[in-house]
Motif scaffolding. Sequence first.
Motif, PDB file in Angstrom:
ATOM      1  N   ALA A  19       0.835  -1.207   0.000  1.00  0.00           N
ATOM      2  CA  ALA A  19       0.000   0.000   0.000  1.00  0.00           C
ATOM      3  C   ALA A  19       0.868   1.254   0.000  1.00  0.00           C
ATOM      4  O   ALA A  19       0.559   2.240  -0.680  1.00  0.00           O
ATOM      5  CB  ALA A  19      -0.931  -0.011   1.216  1.00  0.00           C
ATOM      6  N   THR A  20       1.961   1.225   0.763  1.00  0.00           N
ATOM      7  CA  THR A  20       2.860   2.380   0.815  1.00  0.00           C
ATOM      8  C   THR A  20       3.543   2.603  -0.526  1.00  0.00           C
ATOM      9  O   THR A  20       3.646   3.737  -1.004  1.00  0.00           O
ATOM     10  CB  THR A  20       3.922   2.197   1.915  1.00  0.00           C
ATOM     11  N   LEU A  21       3.999   1.518  -1.164  1.00  0.00           N
ATOM     12  CA  LEU A  21       4.630   1.640  -2.483  1.00  0.00           C
ATOM     13  C   LEU A  21       3.643   2.193  -3.502  1.00  0.00           C
ATOM     14  O   LEU A  21       3.997   3.034  -4.336  1.00  0.00           O
ATOM     15  CB  LEU A  21       5.160   0.276  -2.934  1.00  0.00           C
ATOM     16  N   GLN A  22       2.393   1.722  -3.449  1.00  0.00           N
ATOM     17  CA  GLN A  22       1.378   2.219  -4.382  1.00  0.00           C
ATOM     18  C   GLN A  22       1.102   3.705  -4.154  1.00  0.00           C
ATOM     19  O   GLN A  22       0.985   4.491  -5.097  1.00  0.00           O
ATOM     20  CB  GLN A  22       0.089   1.420  -4.222  1.00  0.00           C
ATOM     21  N   ALA A  23       1.017   4.096  -2.890  1.00  0.00           N
ATOM     22  CA  ALA A  23       0.762   5.499  -2.558  1.00  0.00           C
ATOM     23  C   ALA A  23       1.921   6.386  -3.027  1.00  0.00           C
ATOM     24  O   ALA A  23       1.711   7.486  -3.556  1.00  0.00           O
ATOM     25  CB  ALA A  23       0.545   5.658  -1.054  1.00  0.00           C
ATOM     26  N   LEU A  24       3.153   5.907  -2.822  1.00  0.00           N
ATOM     27  CA  LEU A  24       4.324   6.677  -3.254  1.00  0.00           C
ATOM     28  C   LEU A  24       4.351   6.822  -4.773  1.00  0.00           C
ATOM     29  O   LEU A  24       4.629   7.903  -5.309  1.00  0.00           O
ATOM     30  CB  LEU A  24       5.609   5.998  -2.765  1.00  0.00           C
ATOM     31  N   THR A  25       4.038   5.729  -5.477  1.00  0.00           N
ATOM     32  CA  THR A  25       4.026   5.776  -6.945  1.00  0.00           C
ATOM     33  C   THR A  25       2.986   6.777  -7.448  1.00  0.00           C
ATOM     34  O   THR A  25       3.265   7.602  -8.316  1.00  0.00           O
ATOM     35  CB  THR A  25       3.729   4.383  -7.520  1.00  0.00           C
ATOM     36  N   THR A  26       1.780   6.693  -6.882  1.00  0.00           N
ATOM     37  CA  THR A  26       0.706   7.602  -7.291  1.00  0.00           C
ATOM     38  C   THR A  26       1.048   9.046  -6.947  1.00  0.00           C
ATOM     39  O   THR A  26       0.866   9.962  -7.763  1.00  0.00           O
ATOM     40  CB  THR A  26      -0.621   7.201  -6.610  1.00  0.00           C
ATOM     41  N   GLY A  27       1.549   9.261  -5.730  1.00  0.00           N
ATOM     42  CA  GLY A  27       1.859  10.621  -5.285  1.00  0.00           C
ATOM     43  C   GLY A  27       2.968  11.262  -6.083  1.00  0.00           C
ATOM     44  O   GLY A  27       2.872  12.437  -6.469  1.00  0.00           O
ATOM     45  N   VAL A  28       4.035  10.497  -6.360  1.00  0.00           N
ATOM     46  CA  VAL A  28       5.143  11.045  -7.142  1.00  0.00           C
ATOM     47  C   VAL A  28       4.674  11.391  -8.550  1.00  0.00           C
ATOM     48  O   VAL A  28       5.056  12.423  -9.116  1.00  0.00           O
ATOM     49  CB  VAL A  28       6.319  10.038  -7.185  1.00  0.00           C
ATOM     50  N   GLY A  29       3.826  10.538  -9.123  1.00  0.00           N
ATOM     51  CA  GLY A  29       3.295  10.833 -10.456  1.00  0.00           C
ATOM     52  C   GLY A  29       2.466  12.099 -10.467  1.00  0.00           C
ATOM     53  O   GLY A  29       2.556  12.916 -11.394  1.00  0.00           O
ATOM     54  N   LEU A  30       1.654  12.289  -9.421  1.00  0.00           N
ATOM     55  CA  LEU A  30       0.825  13.489  -9.318  1.00  0.00           C
ATOM     56  C   LEU A  30       1.682  14.736  -9.175  1.00  0.00           C
ATOM     57  O   LEU A  30       1.427  15.767  -9.822  1.00  0.00           O
ATOM     58  CB  LEU A  30      -0.132  13.358  -8.133  1.00  0.00           C
ATOM     59  N   ILE A  31       2.708  14.661  -8.334  1.00  0.00           N
ATOM     60  CA  ILE A  31       3.613  15.805  -8.164  1.00  0.00           C
ATOM     61  C   ILE A  31       4.313  16.134  -9.475  1.00  0.00           C
ATOM     62  O   ILE A  31       4.431  17.295  -9.863  1.00  0.00           O
ATOM     63  CB  ILE A  31       4.633  15.516  -7.049  1.00  0.00           C
ATOM     64  N   ALA A  32       4.790  15.088 -10.180  1.00  0.00           N
ATOM     65  CA  ALA A  32       5.487  15.316 -11.449  1.00  0.00           C
ATOM     66  C   ALA A  32       4.587  15.995 -12.456  1.00  0.00           C
ATOM     67  O   ALA A  32       5.002  16.941 -13.147  1.00  0.00           O
ATOM     68  CB  ALA A  32       6.002  13.983 -12.001  1.00  0.00           C
ATOM     69  N   ARG A  33       3.324  15.553 -12.558  1.00  0.00           N
ATOM     70  CA  ARG A  33       2.390  16.171 -13.520  1.00  0.00           C
ATOM     71  C   ARG A  33       2.113  17.626 -13.157  1.00  0.00           C
ATOM     72  O   ARG A  33       2.033  18.492 -14.051  1.00  0.00           O
ATOM     73  CB  ARG A  33       1.091  15.372 -13.570  1.00  0.00           C
ATOM     74  N   ASN A  34       1.956  17.905 -11.890  1.00  0.00           N
ATOM     75  CA  ASN A  34       1.687  19.281 -11.474  1.00  0.00           C
ATOM     76  C   ASN A  34       2.892  20.183 -11.703  1.00  0.00           C
ATOM     77  O   ASN A  34       2.740  21.341 -12.104  1.00  0.00           O
ATOM     78  CB  ASN A  34       1.266  19.314 -10.001  1.00  0.00           C
ATOM     79  N   LEU A  35       4.094  19.662 -11.461  1.00  0.00           N
ATOM     80  CA  LEU A  35       5.290  20.470 -11.705  1.00  0.00           C
ATOM     81  C   LEU A  35       5.497  20.706 -13.199  1.00  0.00           C
ATOM     82  O   LEU A  35       5.942  21.785 -13.608  1.00  0.00           O
ATOM     83  CB  LEU A  35       6.518  19.787 -11.091  1.00  0.00           C
TER      84      LEU A  35
END
Length: 205
Positions: free
Chosen positions: A64-80
């Motif tokens: 669950a933590t790995l999935q959350a990190l993957t999703t969160g990093v992707g979201l941050i990258a798209r916003n940046l």
Amino acid sequence: NMAREELVQSEAKATLGAMVASITHEMGTPIGNSMMTAGTLRDQVDGFRQSVSSGQLRRSELEATLQALTTGVGLIARNLERANGLLHSFKQGAADQFTEQRREFDLAETLGEILTLLRPTLRKAAHQIRVDIPPGLVFNSYPGPLGQVFINLINNAWLHGFEGMSAGELSISAAPLAHAPDQIRVVIADNGVGMSAEVQAKLFE
């Protein structure tokens, strides 16, 4: 000539001020999203670290933590990436409007940058802009004054052409002339209320 130059500079400064307000407004969303996501990820990492330290880490929690990190990093990258694109539009638009420098530019890209900068203003009404400009119409000219024409006509439609209307439509198209392919015709049209005979008589004043 001096009065004309003062008017041009005044319009350029007014446009630059609007751009600053626009980019500040637009940048708030991707930066805010990135900060919120980063804060959530930080909390999840803290919880994950506690589980590891206590020796109570379960496989399901790890996944669950790995999935959350993957999703969160992707979201941050798209916003940046979004924020970076906005900054590019602002830098180029500001340079064009304020310095009136001559350069090569693609008409569709330049209009896209202008519409990005105008977006907060355009969102205030439900009117639509439809663009039909093929890529590859490249000029070696002055995108600043051309952009000012676009900005003035779009704002004029929003403020006056669509007065009393709930959902107007403005279209911008461009294409090479059939008899002179090195020349481009740009057409800006709207389905607004039009002009009275009195206004038309003074159109070029």
